[in-house]
Design an enzyme around this catalytic site. Structure first.
Site, PDB file in Angstrom:
ATOM      1  N   GLU A  44     133.210  51.106  91.813  1.00  0.00           N
ATOM      2  CA  GLU A  44     132.457  50.601  92.958  1.00  0.00           C
ATOM      3  C   GLU A  44     133.409  50.010  94.008  1.00  0.00           C
ATOM      4  O   GLU A  44     134.348  49.299  93.673  1.00  0.00           O
ATOM      5  CB  GLU A  44     131.485  49.525  92.471  1.00  0.00           C
ATOM      6  CG  GLU A  44     130.648  48.866  93.553  1.00  0.00           C
ATOM      7  CD  GLU A  44     129.690  47.824  92.970  1.00  0.00           C
ATOM      8  OE1 GLU A  44     128.762  47.398  93.673  1.00  0.00           O
ATOM      9  OE2 GLU A  44     129.874  47.441  91.790  1.00  0.00           O
ATOM     10  N   LYS A 127     123.709  52.201  97.241  1.00  0.00           N
ATOM     11  CA  LYS A 127     123.232  51.381  96.122  1.00  0.00           C
ATOM     12  C   LYS A 127     121.800  50.911  96.363  1.00  0.00           C
ATOM     13  O   LYS A 127     121.474  50.370  97.423  1.00  0.00           O
ATOM     14  CB  LYS A 127     124.169  50.191  95.948  1.00  0.00           C
ATOM     15  CG  LYS A 127     123.946  49.339  94.712  1.00  0.00           C
ATOM     16  CD  LYS A 127     125.053  48.282  94.643  1.00  0.00           C
ATOM     17  CE  LYS A 127     124.994  47.424  93.397  1.00  0.00           C
ATOM     18  NZ  LYS A 127     126.133  46.461  93.357  1.00  0.00           N
ATOM     19  N   CYS A 163     126.562  50.397  89.842  1.00  0.00           N
ATOM     20  CA  CYS A 163     126.544  49.095  89.166  1.00  0.00           C
ATOM     21  C   CYS A 163     125.141  48.557  88.885  1.00  0.00           C
ATOM     22  O   CYS A 163     124.527  48.918  87.895  1.00  0.00           O
ATOM     23  CB  CYS A 163     127.363  48.089  89.968  1.00  0.00           C
ATOM     24  SG  CYS A 163     127.919  46.655  88.980  1.00  0.00           S
TER      25      CYS A 163
END
Length: 585
Positions: A44, A127, A163
């Site tokens: 990330e 994300k 994540c």
């Protein structure tokens, strides 16, 4: 079933170093190509480092990140690596920052992943789940993505996630199941906490079942201010089988051949699943499947808690020193357990030639403490110096009328002045050595023993400090090396030695009593009643909570230090200094 050779690049980026981080991607992609990889994954925010915090609000930084990912795609092609698909995290934006007057709803900075192939960014993912707890403030910085990116690679549909998408049910992983993907890529900047590795594997297994797909989980390693990232990258099948797992706290290329179901949907078709749009892309050609036996990445078994924490503290300290370009560190060596552990950590992190230990004896310093400090220096090989403070203390007392606690604090502050003077003169970073128990109850002197630029054991309870010392010595014995920490430092009662016969127990409960109360109050957010119900003495609880509550102003001024617990002082635990709320009995 198609087989993809995956390469999970568990590497150590630096925040803000776009050129250096891009070079890391290029060099590790070359290693992956040499290993026959067909898909390479990086963590990330790989290009920018993580977390970038308020750099998000600088449009120049966002633009530089966007340019860097495009340049990286071109550079990989120029390196002869264009056919190898690479997934890399970076900072993107499709609108002004949310804090600006020209902000647009649903647009702004994005925590993004890019798929690079043949000199181009062929797909992007933003994300979806943005964490806003503990050390995370991503709702402050980013706008949530509402589209799941699916890329057909080598006949397999691969979904991109980032994540926190893994840590929450629904959203991308549910959408991935409905999209029928065979592989979910999850790139991470997941900070270390003790025993987090025990939580992570069951979590990955739950998401693999939710998506009905194999998950390739790659995490960065390295220190970033208070945070440290331990890696622990892995690949898990839909039925929960752990195929391969990387070691913690070291850079590592995890290469593994994975059998995956062939894609069945029509490329290019878009749909909606679990509230997310699904966009489909295709990578036309990738390196051919290597011949020969299947490659496996191996399984690394978790280590003992003390070993895990020690490696985290060493890595956090090393990266703080090196990434901030300090040549060396200096600390006061009292002969006690805390300074001994910090010195051993520093030597492990940097080598003895970059560590200066200074004995700063006063008239109250015992002979055994001076001997223990010298013994540690001999065991570790660090640069050892002795600077008696009594003449300087006497000079102050000749001009000031002080007594009691003021004289005790004066000694600590003289020591701090000497350490900072050495820092200014010789360029060392001063390490302070107060443990989490002392910080919790305010058992320190502002601008004295609390002085310094970094505290390696800031998030380590006193009882754990002892456990770490014993583990480190036992580990040295196991390897046939000299134990770095004198047994006298481990076994003797702790004392600040600022007055005749002084012991910590004169001012505080025994640490075996104190630490469980502090852990419940600080880490667990238990109130007074909950602590008493847990079996703690009410009078001791009231005393400890009063000490904790009135020491907030000291903690606010404390040096940063590596986070290893679920709730570290600073980023995790944020309380007002001016605060009249008390847990009353």
């Amino acid at each position: 079933m198609p087989t993809l050779r995956l390469a999970l690049s568990q590497v150590n980026p630096s925040v803000g170093d776009l050129v250096g981080n891009a070079d890391l991607v290029r060099s590790w992609t070359r290693q992956a190509a040499d290993a026959g990889a067909q898909l390479v994954l990086f963590p990330e925010m790989m290009l920018t480092g993580y977390p970038v915090e308020d750099l998000v609000f600088r449009r120049s930084f966002v633009a530089a990140s966007q340019a860097a990912v495009r340049q990286l795609a071109a550079d990989l092609a120029d390196d002869g690596l264009g056919d190898l698909p690479v997934v890399v995290g970076y900072l993107d934006a499709d609108g002004p920052p949310q804090v600006s007057g020209d902000a647009e709803p649903g647009r702004g900075a994005r925590n993004a992943a890019a798929l690079l192939h043949r000199g181009e960014v062929v797909a992007r993912y933003f994300k979806h789940h943005l964490p806003n707890y503990g050390v995370f403030d991503e709702d402050r910085y980013f706008v949530s993505g509402e589209e799941l990116t699916v890329v057909r690679i080598g006949g397999v549909d691969v979904a991109l996630t980032i994540c926190e998408d893994l840590w929450q049910a629904g959203g991308p992983f549910t959408a991935a199941r409905q999209a029928g993907v065979g592989l979910v890529v999850n790139i991470n900047g997941s900070p270390y906490e003790l025993n987090k590795d025990d939580i992570r594997l069951p979590l990955v297994r739950r998401r693999a079942a939710e998506a009905n797909a194999t998950i390739a989980y790659v995490n960065m390693i390295g220190g970033q201010d208070e945070l440290v990232f331990e890696g622990d990258s892995m690949i898990v099948t839909p039925d929960g089988q752990l195929l391969t797992r990387a070691p913690q706290f070291v850079e590592h290329l995890l290469v593994h051949d994975v059998e995956l179901p062939a894609a069945t949907t029509t490329p290019g078709s878009d749909s909606v699943a679990d509230g997310m749009r699904i966009s489909h892309h295709t990578v036309e050609a990738i390196p051919p499947a290597p011949s020969g036996p299947a490659v496996t990445g191996g399984l690394i078994e978790p280590v003992a808690d003390e070993a895990e924490v020690w490696h985290a503290l060493v890595l956090g300290l090393r990266d703080y020193v090196n990434k901030n370009r300090f040549a060396s560190v200096v600390l006061g060596l009292s002969g006690g357990i805390d300074s001994a552990v910090v010195a051993a950590l520093a030597v492990d992190a940097l080598g003895p030639d970059r560590v200066v230990g200074v004995s700063l004896p006063s008239q109250h310093s015992s002979e055994h403490s001076r001997e223990d400090a010298a013994d540690l220096a001999k065991r570790t090989g660090l640069d050892y110096r002795v600077e008696p403070i009594q003449p300087m203390v006497d000079a102050f007392l000749a001009n000031l009328s002080l007594s009691g606690i003021a004289v005790e604090n004066l000694q600590a502050r003289v020591r701090g002045v000497i350490l900072m003077a050495l820092s200014n003169q010789e360029g060392h970073l001063v390490l302070t050595t107060g443990n989490k128990s002392e910080l919790a109850v305010g058992y320190s002197t502002l601008y004295g023993d609390s002085v310094g630029g970094f505290n390696p054991i800031k998030d380590v309870w006193k009882t754990l400090v002892w456990r770490l010392a014993k583990w480190r010595n036992a580990d040295a014995a196991r390897r046939g090396e000299t134990a770095p920490i004198p047994e006298n430092s481990i076994g003797k009662p702790p004392s600040a030695e600022l007055s005749p016969g002084q012991l910590d127990s004169d001012s505080l409960p025994d640490y075996d009593v104190l630490d469980p109360i502090l852990i419940g109050y600080v880490d667990g957010d238990l109130g007074r009643d909950g602590l008493v119900e847990s079996g703690h003495d009410p009078a001791v609880v009231d005393r400890v909570l009063r000490l904790v509550d009135t020491a907030e102003y000291k903690r606010r001024q404390s040096a940063p230090g590596t986070k290893i617990s679920m709730k570290a002082f600073g980023r995790d635990r944020r309380l007002p200094i001016t605060n009249r709320w008390r847990e009353h009995g």
